[in-house]
Design a protein around this motif. Structure first.
Motif, PDB file in Angstrom:
ATOM      1  N   LYS A   1       0.833  -1.205   0.000  1.00  0.00           N
ATOM      2  CA  LYS A   1       0.000   0.000   0.000  1.00  0.00           C
ATOM      3  C   LYS A   1       0.867   1.254   0.000  1.00  0.00           C
ATOM      4  O   LYS A   1       0.562   2.240  -0.688  1.00  0.00           O
ATOM      5  CB  LYS A   1      -0.925  -0.012   1.217  1.00  0.00           C
ATOM      6  N   GLU A   2       1.944   1.231   0.753  1.00  0.00           N
ATOM      7  CA  GLU A   2       2.849   2.378   0.817  1.00  0.00           C
ATOM      8  C   GLU A   2       3.680   2.515  -0.462  1.00  0.00           C
ATOM      9  O   GLU A   2       3.999   3.634  -0.882  1.00  0.00           O
ATOM     10  CB  GLU A   2       3.794   2.242   2.012  1.00  0.00           C
ATOM     11  N   TYR A   3       4.024   1.393  -1.067  1.00  0.00           N
ATOM     12  CA  TYR A   3       4.947   1.399  -2.194  1.00  0.00           C
ATOM     13  C   TYR A   3       4.239   1.473  -3.545  1.00  0.00           C
ATOM     14  O   TYR A   3       4.878   1.718  -4.561  1.00  0.00           O
ATOM     15  CB  TYR A   3       5.808   0.142  -2.147  1.00  0.00           C
ATOM     16  N   MET A   4       2.914   1.279  -3.558  1.00  0.00           N
ATOM     17  CA  MET A   4       2.171   1.227  -4.814  1.00  0.00           C
ATOM     18  C   MET A   4       2.336   2.509  -5.617  1.00  0.00           C
ATOM     19  O   MET A   4       2.523   2.485  -6.840  1.00  0.00           O
ATOM     20  CB  MET A   4       0.688   0.975  -4.540  1.00  0.00           C
ATOM     21  N   GLY A   5       2.272   3.652  -4.945  1.00  0.00           N
ATOM     22  CA  GLY A   5       2.390   4.914  -5.653  1.00  0.00           C
ATOM     23  C   GLY A   5       3.708   5.038  -6.382  1.00  0.00           C
ATOM     24  O   GLY A   5       3.769   5.455  -7.552  1.00  0.00           O
ATOM     25  N   GLU A   6       4.794   4.659  -5.729  1.00  0.00           N
ATOM     26  CA  GLU A   6       6.110   4.731  -6.360  1.00  0.00           C
ATOM     27  C   GLU A   6       6.204   3.779  -7.542  1.00  0.00           C
ATOM     28  O   GLU A   6       6.810   4.082  -8.563  1.00  0.00           O
ATOM     29  CB  GLU A   6       7.193   4.419  -5.332  1.00  0.00           C
ATOM     30  N   MET A   7       5.595   2.595  -7.414  1.00  0.00           N
ATOM     31  CA  MET A   7       5.608   1.637  -8.508  1.00  0.00           C
ATOM     32  C   MET A   7       4.929   2.208  -9.755  1.00  0.00           C
ATOM     33  O   MET A   7       5.440   2.100 -10.870  1.00  0.00           O
ATOM     34  CB  MET A   7       4.881   0.354  -8.098  1.00  0.00           C
ATOM     35  N   VAL A   8       3.759   2.799  -9.541  1.00  0.00           N
ATOM     36  CA  VAL A   8       2.941   3.257 -10.674  1.00  0.00           C
ATOM     37  C   VAL A   8       3.426   4.597 -11.205  1.00  0.00           C
ATOM     38  O   VAL A   8       3.662   4.759 -12.407  1.00  0.00           O
ATOM     39  CB  VAL A   8       1.459   3.334 -10.263  1.00  0.00           C
ATOM     40  N   TYR A   9       3.571   5.569 -10.328  1.00  0.00           N
ATOM     41  CA  TYR A   9       3.941   6.905 -10.779  1.00  0.00           C
ATOM     42  C   TYR A   9       5.396   6.991 -11.221  1.00  0.00           C
ATOM     43  O   TYR A   9       5.751   7.845 -12.033  1.00  0.00           O
ATOM     44  CB  TYR A   9       3.695   7.923  -9.655  1.00  0.00           C
ATOM     45  N   GLY A  10       6.240   6.111 -10.686  1.00  0.00           N
ATOM     46  CA  GLY A  10       7.651   6.174 -11.039  1.00  0.00           C
ATOM     47  C   GLY A  10       8.019   5.417 -12.295  1.00  0.00           C
ATOM     48  O   GLY A  10       9.186   5.391 -12.688  1.00  0.00           O
ATOM     49  N   MET A  11       7.064   4.809 -12.946  1.00  0.00           N
ATOM     50  CA  MET A  11       7.359   4.007 -14.130  1.00  0.00           C
ATOM     51  C   MET A  11       7.748   4.890 -15.316  1.00  0.00           C
ATOM     52  O   MET A  11       7.074   5.885 -15.603  1.00  0.00           O
ATOM     53  CB  MET A  11       6.140   3.152 -14.503  1.00  0.00           C
ATOM     54  N   ASP A  12       8.808   4.519 -16.010  1.00  0.00           N
ATOM     55  CA  ASP A  12       9.183   5.166 -17.263  1.00  0.00           C
ATOM     56  C   ASP A  12       8.361   4.510 -18.368  1.00  0.00           C
ATOM     57  O   ASP A  12       8.725   3.460 -18.906  1.00  0.00           O
ATOM     58  CB  ASP A  12      10.681   4.988 -17.524  1.00  0.00           C
ATOM     59  N   VAL A  13       7.234   5.120 -18.695  1.00  0.00           N
ATOM     60  CA  VAL A  13       6.262   4.494 -19.599  1.00  0.00           C
ATOM     61  C   VAL A  13       6.860   4.243 -20.977  1.00  0.00           C
ATOM     62  O   VAL A  13       6.685   3.166 -21.562  1.00  0.00           O
ATOM     63  CB  VAL A  13       4.993   5.364 -19.702  1.00  0.00           C
ATOM     64  N   GLU A  14       7.571   5.227 -21.501  1.00  0.00           N
ATOM     65  CA  GLU A  14       8.128   5.075 -22.844  1.00  0.00           C
ATOM     66  C   GLU A  14       9.155   3.936 -22.879  1.00  0.00           C
ATOM     67  O   GLU A  14       9.211   3.161 -23.839  1.00  0.00           O
ATOM     68  CB  GLU A  14       8.767   6.380 -23.292  1.00  0.00           C
ATOM     69  N   ARG A  15       9.945   3.835 -21.826  1.00  0.00           N
ATOM     70  CA  ARG A  15      10.944   2.767 -21.782  1.00  0.00           C
ATOM     71  C   ARG A  15      10.262   1.401 -21.755  1.00  0.00           C
ATOM     72  O   ARG A  15      10.675   0.472 -22.475  1.00  0.00           O
ATOM     73  CB  ARG A  15      11.830   2.930 -20.548  1.00  0.00           C
ATOM     74  N   GLU A  16       9.226   1.262 -20.927  1.00  0.00           N
ATOM     75  CA  GLU A  16       8.534  -0.025 -20.826  1.00  0.00           C
ATOM     76  C   GLU A  16       7.778  -0.346 -22.104  1.00  0.00           C
ATOM     77  O   GLU A  16       7.694  -1.509 -22.513  1.00  0.00           O
ATOM     78  CB  GLU A  16       7.585  -0.012 -19.623  1.00  0.00           C
ATOM     79  N   ARG A  17       7.215   0.684 -22.746  1.00  0.00           N
ATOM     80  CA  ARG A  17       6.514   0.450 -24.013  1.00  0.00           C
ATOM     81  C   ARG A  17       7.497  -0.048 -25.072  1.00  0.00           C
ATOM     82  O   ARG A  17       7.214  -0.991 -25.822  1.00  0.00           O
ATOM     83  CB  ARG A  17       5.842   1.735 -24.492  1.00  0.00           C
ATOM     84  N   HIS A  18       8.658   0.595 -25.141  1.00  0.00           N
ATOM     85  CA  HIS A  18       9.682   0.174 -26.108  1.00  0.00           C
ATOM     86  C   HIS A  18      10.159  -1.246 -25.800  1.00  0.00           C
ATOM     87  O   HIS A  18      10.359  -2.064 -26.719  1.00  0.00           O
ATOM     88  CB  HIS A  18      10.860   1.146 -26.059  1.00  0.00           C
ATOM     89  N   HIS A  19      10.324  -1.548 -24.504  1.00  0.00           N
ATOM     90  CA  HIS A  19      10.740  -2.893 -24.096  1.00  0.00           C
ATOM     91  C   HIS A  19       9.721  -3.932 -24.553  1.00  0.00           C
ATOM     92  O   HIS A  19      10.077  -5.005 -25.060  1.00  0.00           O
ATOM     93  CB  HIS A  19      10.909  -2.927 -22.578  1.00  0.00           C
ATOM     94  N   ALA A  20       8.430  -3.619 -24.374  1.00  0.00           N
ATOM     95  CA  ALA A  20       7.372  -4.553 -24.758  1.00  0.00           C
ATOM     96  C   ALA A  20       7.399  -4.838 -26.252  1.00  0.00           C
ATOM     97  O   ALA A  20       7.125  -5.965 -26.688  1.00  0.00           O
ATOM     98  CB  ALA A  20       6.017  -3.999 -24.348  1.00  0.00           C
ATOM     99  N   GLN A  21       7.729  -3.836 -27.040  1.00  0.00           N
ATOM    100  CA  GLN A  21       7.728  -4.022 -28.488  1.00  0.00           C
ATOM    101  C   GLN A  21       8.891  -4.903 -28.960  1.00  0.00           C
ATOM    102  O   GLN A  21       8.875  -5.383 -30.093  1.00  0.00           O
ATOM    103  CB  GLN A  21       7.797  -2.660 -29.178  1.00  0.00           C
ATOM    104  N   GLN A  22       9.857  -5.123 -28.100  1.00  0.00           N
ATOM    105  CA  GLN A  22      11.002  -5.959 -28.475  1.00  0.00           C
ATOM    106  C   GLN A  22      10.782  -7.430 -28.110  1.00  0.00           C
ATOM    107  O   GLN A  22      11.602  -8.284 -28.464  1.00  0.00           O
ATOM    108  CB  GLN A  22      12.276  -5.457 -27.769  1.00  0.00           C
ATOM    109  N   ILE A  23       9.714  -7.741 -27.405  1.00  0.00           N
ATOM    110  CA  ILE A  23       9.487  -9.102 -26.924  1.00  0.00           C
ATOM    111  C   ILE A  23       8.987 -10.001 -28.056  1.00  0.00           C
ATOM    112  O   ILE A  23       8.094  -9.628 -28.811  1.00  0.00           O
ATOM    113  CB  ILE A  23       8.471  -9.109 -25.766  1.00  0.00           C
TER     114      ILE A  23
END
Length: 602
Positions: free
Chosen positions: A408-430
């Motif tokens: 509960k305390e860490y959820m915000g950091e997990m979601v808001y701290g995500m580098d969306v563009e990096r993860e999107r690019h990573h997904a496209q390489q799978i």
């Protein structure tokens, strides 16, 4: 924490046109407050509704309604589920019989004896089995699921009647609701209630065998997540034990605030159930509300959906970001806590020489290295199956463990701290695995046709293609005209034609019977009225949306948010660059925030 083991469920349930399209059609997931979905299938532990304006919202029907102050987590049996399971057994449901607890075969033998000795019983059995044959689905898991869904909303024998109006039953159960008169007659002819009472001790024994392992599962999961095991707060996690079902089957679904798992104990070892499947649903129960509580972050994460369009996932996960995030997070927890199949070195209790502790430390280092390799292999498999954020969350949970904070305390950091563009690019390489090669807890993706294909075309920005499909459906006298108008209404919004959209939404309200379609039509109309500064009519539409029984939480959150404050259409990115009102929307997400369609109504 003591997990109550109850013997029977006998309680009653149980207009700035330039930004109009992109703002009105923002994914409803961006305003979610808590989790809810409905899904069901055999071994599917993921996961399977009249409008009165100005009226207060009607609460959704509940299965096995708990008493005030009751427990949020229960292990129970259900006589209505028993009756329907017996009916299926009598009519040829033999799945996994050899691996079932002995009580299943004993009850089947007793029923056969009753039928052999009674002409009325044979007659009622034949009628019952004729109905079952006529309503058999090609998908065995869905065939079983429809009867389980019905059982969850039945009163105890002898009445065996729905505890809610038929329009409020789970959609799949309405396909078999007419079995009930035949089931009541058969149950009376074979004295089914007496057989249930006779075997209650067998059921109680099986409940006791499942109780302690289930309690440990709940406690260990909450310890890992650093979350308390909550008391009843309106949400329930319910495990129903029914030995007359196949032990190879775990049937799970989420109805509103109720998370239900129907499972069957095996014969060897006696009472064994698929705890991994149950834990998967329990993780949904704990994690989903925390994900939905970060609703304001959902919009910025939606570009991630671009990376899973070719993945072997169900339609929902390709078009709704919150279910995708939730499932990836659960996969990460499961990888972090999996049994790696290695014997962990035991620390010496009495160390006589320094070399002993050095050997132990070396053994621990080797164990950790091997265990991590096994876990990473599981993460890689999940990623290739389409759960593209599993690795990200796996690493985040590792950090959470290191810092000893709660989810509960860490959820915000997990979601808001995500580098969306990096993860999107990573997904496209799978390199995704082909459809059907994923784990047993997921169903194979369906081939989209008709209006479902139109929904996908809206998502991808092919508005002309979506319109063509919808218009062809309207031209077909037997087509789903209500849903076609719903597609056209949202296309018109994206094409900045609110007048035409308004007319189509009205057509939906006049003809649709689908609760989700009705509710979101009211919400969109409310937003249109808000943009026109007609607050009174807008509020009436939001209130009407709440009176429609759509179990999804995004509906409730969007409607309640609309009642609290007027909808304001935000300016889009390219509006600051030019004032060309004829400039088309950019559905790619590069020039402006993407205009996503609402979740599909089914």
């Amino acid at each position: 924490m003591s997990l109550p083991a109850k013997s029977s469920v006998h309680r009653q349930p149980v207009f700035s046109l330039l930004c109009l399209a992109s703002s009105l059609l923002l994914s409803p997931l961006a305003v979610m407050a808590q989790s809810s979905s409905s899904s069901s299938s055999s071994s599917d532990a993921a996961h399977d509704a009249t409008v009165t304006k100005e009226a207060p919202a009607k609460s959704a029907p509940r299965i096995a309604q708990p008493e005030a102050g009751g427990s949020a987590i229960t292990l129970e049996t259900s006589e209505p589920l028993f009756d329907l399971a017996v009916a299926l057994n009598v009519c040829g449901y033999d799945t996994d019989l050899s691996n079932s607890a002995p009580v299943r075969r004993q009850i089947r033998d007793e029923i056969n004896t009753e039928v052999a000795a009674s002409e009325p019983a044979r007659t009622s059995r034949d009628a019952l089995c004729g109905y079952v044959r006529e309503h058999t689905l090609n998908d065995a898991s869905l065939n079983l699921a429809q009867y389980i869904s019905l059982a969850l909303y039945l009163s105890p024998p002898p009445s065996l009647t729905p505890t809610v109006d038929e329009t409020e039953l789970p959609p799949d159960s309405t396909q078999v609701v007419n079995i009930l008169p035949l089931l009541r007659t058969f149950a009376d002819d074979v004295h089914l209630h007496a057989i249930w009472v006779e075997h209650r001790p067998d059921y109680e024994d099986l409940l006791k065998r499942v109780h302690d392992p289930l309690t440990r599962l709940i406690l260990n999961t909450n310890i890992y997540l650093h979350l308390p095991v909550s008391s009843y707060d309106g949400r329930r996690f319910l495990v129903l034990l029914e030995p007359m079902l196949a032990p190879s089957t775990t049937n799970a679904r989420i109805y509103s605030n109720d998370y239900i798992v129907a499972t069957s104990p095996a014969a060897e070892p006696l009472g064994a159930v698929h705890m991994d499947d149950i834990r998967h649903i329990y993780l949904h129960y704990e994690i989903e509300p925390l994900v939905y509580s970060r609703a304001s972050a959902m919009e910025r994460l939606q570009p991630l959906l671009k990376g899973v369009q070719d993945a072997p996932l169900e339609y929902t996960y390709k078009t709704e970001i919150v279910p995708l995030i939730t499932e990836c997070m659960i996969k990460a927890v499961e990888a972090r806590t999996m049994d790696v199949g290695l014997a962990k070195p035991v620390k010496p209790t009495a160390v006589k020489e320094r070399v002993e502790i050095e050997q132990y430390n070396a053994a621990i280092t080797s164990y950790d290295h091997e265990a991590e390799a096994i876990r990473r292999k599981a993460v890689d498999l999940s990623m290739r199956q389409g759960w593209v954020l599993t690795e990200y969350f796996y690493n985040q949970f590792g950090q959470m463990e290191h810092e000893s904070v709660s989810l509960k305390e860490y959820m915000g950091e997990m979601v808001y701290g995500m580098d969306v563009e990096r993860e999107r690019h990573h997904a496209q390489q799978i390199a995704f695995l082909p459809a059907g090669s994923r784990d047993v807890l997921r169903r194979a993706p369906q081939q989209l046709t008709g209006l479902q294909l139109a929904e996908e075309k809206i998502f991808k920005g092919d508005l002309a293609g979506a319109s063509d499909i919808a218009n062809k459906v309207l031209a077909d006298p037997k087509g789903d005209h209500a849903q076609a108008h719903y597609v056209l209404a949202r296309v018109n919004l994206m094409q900045r034609q609110p007048g035409e959209a308004f007319a189509d939404f009205q057509e939906v309200l006049d003809s649709s019977k689908d609760p989700r379609t009705l509710a979101w039509s009211h919400i969109y109309l409310g937003r249109l009225y808000d943009v026109k500064d007609d607050r009174k009519k807008a509020v009436a539409e939001y209130q009407a949306a709440l009176t429609v029984r759509d179990a999804q939480p995004d509906t409730k959150a969007a409607a309640e948010n609309g009642i609290k404050q007027p909808f304001v259409a935000p300016k889009v990115a390219h509006q600051a660059q030019d004032d060309d009102d004829d400039a088309p929307l950019d559905p790619s997400g590069k020039a402006e925030k993407e205009a996503y369609r609402p979740p599909p109504p089914h």
